[in-house]
Design an enzyme around this catalytic site. Structure first.
Site, PDB file in Angstrom:
ATOM      1  NE  ARG A  48      -1.747   1.499   3.739  1.00 57.81           N
ATOM      2  CZ  ARG A  48      -1.155   2.634   4.104  1.00 57.81           C
ATOM      3  NH1 ARG A  48      -1.296   3.722   3.389  1.00 57.81           N
ATOM      4  NH2 ARG A  48      -0.409   2.669   5.202  1.00 57.81           N
ATOM      5  CB  VAL A  49       1.852   3.892  -2.076  1.00 58.85           C
ATOM      6  CG1 VAL A  49       3.121   3.076  -2.145  1.00 58.85           C
ATOM      7  CG2 VAL A  49       1.008   3.713  -3.318  1.00 58.85           C
ATOM      8  CB  SER A  50      -0.367   7.583   1.370  1.00 53.65           C
ATOM      9  OG  SER A  50      -0.048   6.828   2.513  1.00 53.65           O
ATOM     10  CB  THR A  51      -0.257  10.070  -2.855  1.00 56.20           C
ATOM     11  OG1 THR A  51       1.156   9.958  -3.007  1.00 56.20           O
ATOM     12  CG2 THR A  51      -0.591  10.715  -1.518  1.00 56.20           C
ATOM     13  CD  GLN A  57       3.441   7.853  -0.941  1.00 55.15           C
ATOM     14  OE1 GLN A  57       2.447   7.173  -0.742  1.00 55.15           O
ATOM     15  NE2 GLN A  57       4.117   8.444   0.029  1.00 55.15           N
TER      16      GLN A  57
END
Length: 195
Positions: free
Chosen positions: A8-11, A14
């Site tokens: 998982r990445v936040s944006t 990324q």
């Protein structure tokens, strides 16, 4: 037994490459991904991963914070996996719930999290008790002040009902009725019809 990865990445700026490379080297057959903040409860990639997992499988993440929004949430997710017979591994923290040592470490995390919640609850209670001892009362300030209550009683003496008096004072009729009832316990309950 299948090893399933979750990255998982936040944006969208990324990239999950660092995570997926590490998950691939760890032997993950399939990797599910999310591009969403960890604070969001709805994570489609995580939902798909947990749906895909079967008894005996292992969910692997690159780091603990990729899976859980907080320590209590992380514990909740891993406990739900454990109940289904699914193991959990975090590569960076070297936690593996398929081993006795890994389960021990994870249960210590759970105990520490519960301890922290208990401390917060105890400090809150102590703070409220100290404030009460100094004469302070917690909670919201009343919407119906003494002045508004007096004006409402004057309006009602002139023939307005509770709803009309509340509208003139720009307060809720339920709040006004409760304040009237508290100030005059003998007010008849048939005033409810004024609502």
């Amino acid at each position: 037994m299948a090893m399933i990865g979750y990255a998982r990445v936040s944006t969208s700026e990324q990239d999950t490459t660092l995570q997926t490379d590490a998950l691939g080297k760890a032997g993950c057959e399939r990797i599910f991904r999310d591009t969403i903040s960890g604070a969001k409860a709805e994570r489609p990639g995580l939902t798909d991963a947990t749906t895909y997992l079967r008894d005996g499988d292992v969910l692997i993440v690159w780091r603990l914070d990729r899976l859980g929004r907080s320590l209590p949430h992380l514990i909740e997710v891993v406990t739900a996996l454990e109940a289904r017979g699914v193991g959990f591994r975090s590569l960076t923290e070297n936690i593996d719930t398929t081993t006795p040592g890994g389960r021990l470490v994870f249960h210590i995390f759970g105990a520490l999290s519960q301890f922290e919640r208990d401390l917060i609850r105890d400090r809150t209670r102590a703070g409220l008790a100290a404030a009460a001892a100094r004469g302070r009362k917690g909670g919201r300030k009343p919407v119906v002040t003494e002045e508004k209550l007096l004006r409402a009683q004057q309006y009602m003496a002139k023939g307005l009902n509770v709803r009309e008096a509340a509208a003139r004072l720009k307060i809720g009729k339920t709040a006004l009725y409760a304040a009237l009832k508290a100030s005059q316990p003998d007010i008849p309950d048939d005033r409810v019809a004024d609502f």
